[in-house]
Design an enzyme around this catalytic site. Structure first.
Site, PDB file in Angstrom:
ATOM      1  N   PHE A 172       0.852  -1.192   0.000  1.00 17.81           N
ATOM      2  CA  PHE A 172       0.000   0.000   0.000  1.00 17.81           C
ATOM      3  C   PHE A 172       0.885   1.239   0.000  1.00 17.81           C
ATOM      4  CE2 PHE A 172      -2.340   3.352   2.309  1.00 17.81           C
ATOM      5  CZ  PHE A 172      -3.444   3.460   1.477  1.00 17.81           C
ATOM      6  N   GLY A 173       0.695   2.091  -1.016  1.00 20.60           N
ATOM      7  CA  GLY A 173       1.460   3.335  -1.113  1.00 20.60           C
ATOM      8  C   GLY A 173       0.575   4.521  -0.801  1.00 20.60           C
ATOM      9  N   TYR A 174       1.079   5.453  -0.012  1.00 23.35           N
ATOM     10  CA  TYR A 174       0.280   6.631   0.354  1.00 23.35           C
ATOM     11  C   TYR A 174       1.038   7.939   0.088  1.00 23.35           C
ATOM     12  CZ  TYR A 174       3.309   6.417   4.392  1.00 23.35           C
ATOM     13  OH  TYR A 174       4.435   6.377   5.183  1.00 23.35           O
ATOM     14  N   GLY A 175       2.279   7.826  -0.381  1.00 26.85           N
ATOM     15  CA  GLY A 175       3.079   9.016  -0.685  1.00 26.85           C
ATOM     16  C   GLY A 175       3.583   8.900  -2.111  1.00 26.85           C
ATOM     17  N   SER A 176       4.892   8.966  -2.285  1.00 27.27           N
ATOM     18  CA  SER A 176       5.438   8.890  -3.639  1.00 27.27           C
ATOM     19  C   SER A 176       5.126   7.551  -4.304  1.00 27.27           C
ATOM     20  CB  SER A 176       6.949   9.129  -3.628  1.00 27.27           C
ATOM     21  OG  SER A 176       7.602   8.077  -2.959  1.00 27.27           O
TER      22      SER A 176
ATOM     23  N   GLU B 278      13.143   3.385   0.780  1.00 29.44           N
ATOM     24  CA  GLU B 278      12.493   3.957   1.969  1.00 29.44           C
ATOM     25  C   GLU B 278      13.410   3.919   3.197  1.00 29.44           C
ATOM     26  OE1 GLU B 278       9.534   5.384   1.625  1.00 29.44           O
ATOM     27  OE2 GLU B 278       9.315   4.762  -0.452  1.00 29.44           O
TER      28      GLU B 278
HETATM   29  C1  SIN Z   1       4.715   5.699   0.478  1.00 25.37           C
HETATM   30  O1  SIN Z   1       4.651   6.351  -0.570  1.00 25.37           O
HETATM   31  O2  SIN Z   1       3.906   4.783   0.696  1.00 25.37           O
HETATM   32  C2  SIN Z   1       5.785   5.954   1.492  1.00 25.37           C
HETATM   33  C3  SIN Z   1       6.260   7.348   1.587  1.00 25.37           C
HETATM   34  C4  SIN Z   1       6.956   7.869   0.362  1.00 25.37           C
HETATM   35  O3  SIN Z   1       7.822   7.177  -0.202  1.00 25.37           O
HETATM   36  O4  SIN Z   1       6.644   8.985  -0.070  1.00 25.37           O
END
Ligand code: SIN
Length: 197
Positions: free
Chosen positions: A8-12, A87
Protein backbone atom coordinates in the site's frame (compact mmCIF):
# COMPACT_ATOMS: atom_id res chain seq x y z
CA UNK A 1 -1.33 -22.07 0.59
CA UNK A 2 -0.44 -19.10 -1.65
CA UNK A 3 -0.92 -15.78 0.13
CA UNK A 4 -1.18 -12.67 -2.06
CA UNK A 5 1.26 -9.86 -1.38
CA UNK A 6 -0.13 -6.32 -1.52
CA UNK A 7 1.88 -3.15 -0.97
CA UNK A 8 0.00 0.00 0.00
CA UNK A 9 1.46 3.34 -1.11
CA UNK A 10 0.28 6.63 0.35
CA UNK A 11 3.08 9.02 -0.69
CA UNK A 12 5.44 8.89 -3.64
CA UNK A 13 4.54 5.23 -4.09
CA UNK A 14 1.16 6.41 -5.39
CA UNK A 15 2.56 8.31 -8.36
CA UNK A 16 5.95 6.67 -8.80
CA UNK A 17 5.85 3.02 -7.76
CA UNK A 18 8.85 2.08 -9.97
CA UNK A 19 8.58 -1.63 -9.14
CA UNK A 20 7.01 -4.57 -10.89
CA UNK A 21 3.41 -5.37 -9.93
CA UNK A 22 0.57 -7.47 -11.32
CA UNK A 23 -2.28 -5.16 -10.42
CA UNK A 24 -2.91 -1.71 -8.99
CA UNK A 25 -6.11 -0.54 -7.34
CA UNK A 26 -7.08 2.45 -5.18
CA UNK A 27 -7.83 1.59 -1.60
CA UNK A 28 -7.64 2.76 1.98
CA UNK A 29 -6.40 1.81 5.41
CA UNK A 30 -8.17 2.82 8.61
CA UNK A 31 -6.78 4.03 11.92
CA UNK A 32 -4.06 6.13 10.25
CA UNK A 33 -3.67 9.71 9.02
CA UNK A 34 -1.14 10.91 6.42
CA UNK A 35 1.08 13.73 7.70
CA UNK A 36 4.09 15.65 6.36
CA UNK A 37 5.97 14.93 9.55
CA UNK A 38 8.94 12.94 8.23
CA UNK A 39 12.19 14.65 7.32
CA UNK A 40 13.82 13.67 4.04
CA UNK A 41 17.58 13.94 3.73
CA UNK A 42 17.94 11.47 0.87
CA UNK A 43 15.13 12.29 -1.58
CA UNK A 44 13.57 15.76 -1.13
CA UNK A 45 16.20 17.38 1.05
CA UNK A 46 19.78 16.89 2.11
CA UNK A 47 21.51 16.30 5.45
CA UNK A 48 21.33 19.55 7.40
CA UNK A 49 18.46 20.86 5.24
CA UNK A 50 15.78 18.17 5.25
CA UNK A 51 12.63 18.35 3.19
CA UNK A 52 9.29 17.13 4.47
CA UNK A 53 7.59 13.98 3.20
CA UNK A 54 4.64 11.96 4.40
CA UNK A 55 4.39 9.33 7.05
CA UNK A 56 1.41 7.78 8.81
CA UNK A 57 0.37 8.61 12.34
CA UNK A 58 -2.17 6.67 14.38
CA UNK A 59 -5.64 8.25 14.16
CA UNK A 60 -8.43 6.10 15.62
CA UNK A 61 -11.07 7.55 13.26
CA UNK A 62 -8.72 8.13 10.34
CA UNK A 63 -8.97 6.72 6.85
CA UNK A 64 -5.99 7.11 4.53
CA UNK A 65 -6.48 6.62 0.80
CA UNK A 66 -3.68 5.45 -1.43
CA UNK A 67 -2.76 3.02 -4.18
CA UNK A 68 -2.47 -0.73 -3.57
CA UNK A 69 -0.22 -2.95 -5.68
CA UNK A 70 -0.37 -6.74 -5.91
CA UNK A 71 3.08 -8.21 -6.43
CA UNK A 72 3.62 -11.64 -7.96
CA UNK A 73 5.10 -14.23 -5.61
CA UNK A 74 8.20 -14.55 -7.82
CA UNK A 75 8.90 -10.79 -7.52
CA UNK A 76 8.20 -10.21 -3.84
CA UNK A 77 11.77 -10.58 -2.51
CA UNK A 78 13.30 -8.34 -5.16
CA UNK A 79 10.57 -5.68 -4.86
CA UNK A 80 10.81 -5.52 -1.07
CA UNK A 81 14.60 -5.30 -1.24
CA UNK A 82 14.34 -2.36 -3.63
CA UNK A 83 11.66 -0.66 -1.53
CA UNK A 84 13.62 -1.19 1.71
CA UNK A 85 16.46 0.69 0.02
CA UNK A 86 14.25 3.46 -1.38
CA UNK A 87 12.49 3.96 1.97
CA UNK A 88 15.63 3.62 4.10
CA UNK A 89 15.38 7.21 5.32
CA UNK A 90 13.45 6.31 8.47
CA UNK A 91 10.70 4.00 7.22
CA UNK A 92 10.00 0.46 8.42
CA UNK A 93 7.61 -2.13 7.05
CA UNK A 94 4.34 -2.58 8.85
CA UNK A 95 1.40 -4.93 8.19
CA UNK A 96 -2.01 -3.29 7.88
CA UNK A 97 -5.52 -4.33 6.86
CA UNK A 98 -6.32 -2.88 3.43
CA UNK A 99 -9.71 -2.27 1.82
CA UNK A 100 -9.82 -1.87 -1.95
CA UNK A 101 -12.23 0.81 -3.20
CA UNK A 102 -13.95 -1.77 -5.40
CA UNK A 103 -14.68 -3.88 -2.31
CA UNK A 104 -15.58 -1.08 0.08
CA UNK A 105 -19.30 -1.82 -0.04
CA UNK A 106 -18.96 -5.60 -0.07
CA UNK A 107 -18.91 -7.77 3.01
CA UNK A 108 -15.42 -9.04 2.20
CA UNK A 109 -12.87 -8.80 4.99
CA UNK A 110 -9.90 -6.45 4.48
CA UNK A 111 -6.80 -8.02 2.99
CA UNK A 112 -3.31 -7.80 4.49
CA UNK A 113 -0.92 -5.25 3.02
CA UNK A 114 2.60 -4.02 3.64
CA UNK A 115 3.06 -0.30 4.23
CA UNK A 116 6.18 1.75 4.95
CA UNK A 117 5.80 3.91 8.06
CA UNK A 118 8.29 6.36 9.56
CA UNK A 119 7.78 6.32 13.33
CA UNK A 120 8.89 9.05 15.77
CA UNK A 121 11.92 7.04 16.89
CA UNK A 122 13.78 7.43 13.57
CA UNK A 123 16.52 10.11 13.46
CA UNK A 124 14.95 12.05 10.56
CA UNK A 125 11.51 12.37 12.16
CA UNK A 126 10.41 16.01 12.42
CA UNK A 127 6.90 15.71 13.81
CA UNK A 128 4.05 18.18 13.93
CA UNK A 129 4.42 21.84 12.99
CA UNK A 130 2.04 24.60 11.86
CA UNK A 131 1.11 24.09 8.20
CA UNK A 132 2.63 27.48 7.28
CA UNK A 133 6.00 26.31 8.68
CA UNK A 134 5.76 23.01 6.83
CA UNK A 135 4.99 24.93 3.62
CA UNK A 136 7.98 27.22 4.11
CA UNK A 137 10.26 24.22 4.63
CA UNK A 138 8.86 22.50 1.53
CA UNK A 139 9.41 25.64 -0.56
CA UNK A 140 13.04 25.81 0.55
CA UNK A 141 13.92 22.13 0.10
CA UNK A 142 15.46 20.19 -2.73
CA UNK A 143 17.13 16.78 -2.83
CA UNK A 144 18.47 14.07 -5.14
CA UNK A 145 14.93 13.05 -6.22
CA UNK A 146 13.90 16.64 -7.03
CA UNK A 147 12.17 19.54 -5.35
CA UNK A 148 10.04 19.11 -2.27
CA UNK A 149 7.40 21.29 -3.98
CA UNK A 150 7.08 18.70 -6.74
CA UNK A 151 6.54 15.93 -4.15
CA UNK A 152 3.68 17.84 -2.50
CA UNK A 153 1.98 18.88 -5.73
CA UNK A 154 2.27 15.46 -7.38
CA UNK A 155 0.82 13.81 -4.30
CA UNK A 156 -2.11 16.26 -4.25
CA UNK A 157 -2.72 15.68 -7.98
CA UNK A 158 -2.56 11.89 -7.60
CA UNK A 159 -5.07 11.94 -4.75
CA UNK A 160 -7.38 14.24 -6.71
CA UNK A 161 -7.14 11.88 -9.71
CA UNK A 162 -8.48 9.06 -7.57
CA UNK A 163 -11.15 11.31 -5.97
CA UNK A 164 -9.56 10.88 -2.57
CA UNK A 165 -9.79 13.73 -0.11
CA UNK A 166 -7.09 14.52 2.41
CA UNK A 167 -7.42 17.98 3.95
CA UNK A 168 -3.84 17.99 5.25
CA UNK A 169 -2.43 17.42 1.76
CA UNK A 170 -4.91 19.74 0.01
CA UNK A 171 -4.26 22.65 2.38
CA UNK A 172 -0.50 22.21 2.21
CA UNK A 173 -0.60 22.00 -1.60
CA UNK A 174 -2.54 25.28 -1.68
CA UNK A 175 -0.01 27.04 0.55
CA UNK A 176 2.91 25.62 -1.41
CA UNK A 177 1.32 26.52 -4.76
CA UNK A 178 0.74 30.11 -3.62
CA UNK A 179 4.28 30.31 -2.21
CA UNK A 180 5.80 29.00 -5.43
CA UNK A 181 3.95 31.63 -7.49
CA UNK A 182 5.01 34.41 -5.08
CA UNK A 183 8.64 33.31 -5.36
CA UNK A 184 8.66 32.96 -9.15
CA UNK A 185 10.81 35.59 -10.89
CA UNK A 186 8.61 38.46 -12.09
CA UNK A 187 9.32 37.71 -15.73
CA UNK A 188 7.86 34.20 -15.27
CA UNK A 189 4.60 35.45 -13.76
CA UNK A 190 4.04 38.11 -16.44
CA UNK A 191 2.18 37.05 -19.59
CA UNK A 192 4.40 36.45 -22.57
CA UNK A 193 4.45 39.37 -25.01
CA UNK A 194 2.21 38.95 -28.07
CA UNK A 195 3.97 37.59 -31.11
CA UNK A 196 5.00 40.27 -33.64
CA UNK A 197 2.50 40.51 -36.51
C1 SIN B 1 4.72 5.70 0.48
O1 SIN B 1 4.65 6.35 -0.57
O2 SIN B 1 3.91 4.78 0.70
C2 SIN B 1 5.78 5.95 1.49
C3 SIN B 1 6.26 7.35 1.59
C4 SIN B 1 6.96 7.87 0.36
O3 SIN B 1 7.82 7.18 -0.20
O4 SIN B 1 6.64 8.98 -0.07
Amino acid sequence: MHRETWIFGYGSLIWRPAFRFERMAPGYITGWARRFWQGSTDHRGVPGAPGRVVTLVPAPLGRCWGMAYRVAAADVDEVLRALDHREKGGYARCDVPLTLAEEAHAESAPRAAIVYVATPDNPDYLGEAPLSEIAAQVLASHGPSGSNVEYVLRLADALAAMNATDDHVTELAQLVGQGAVARAPRSESRPAPAAAP
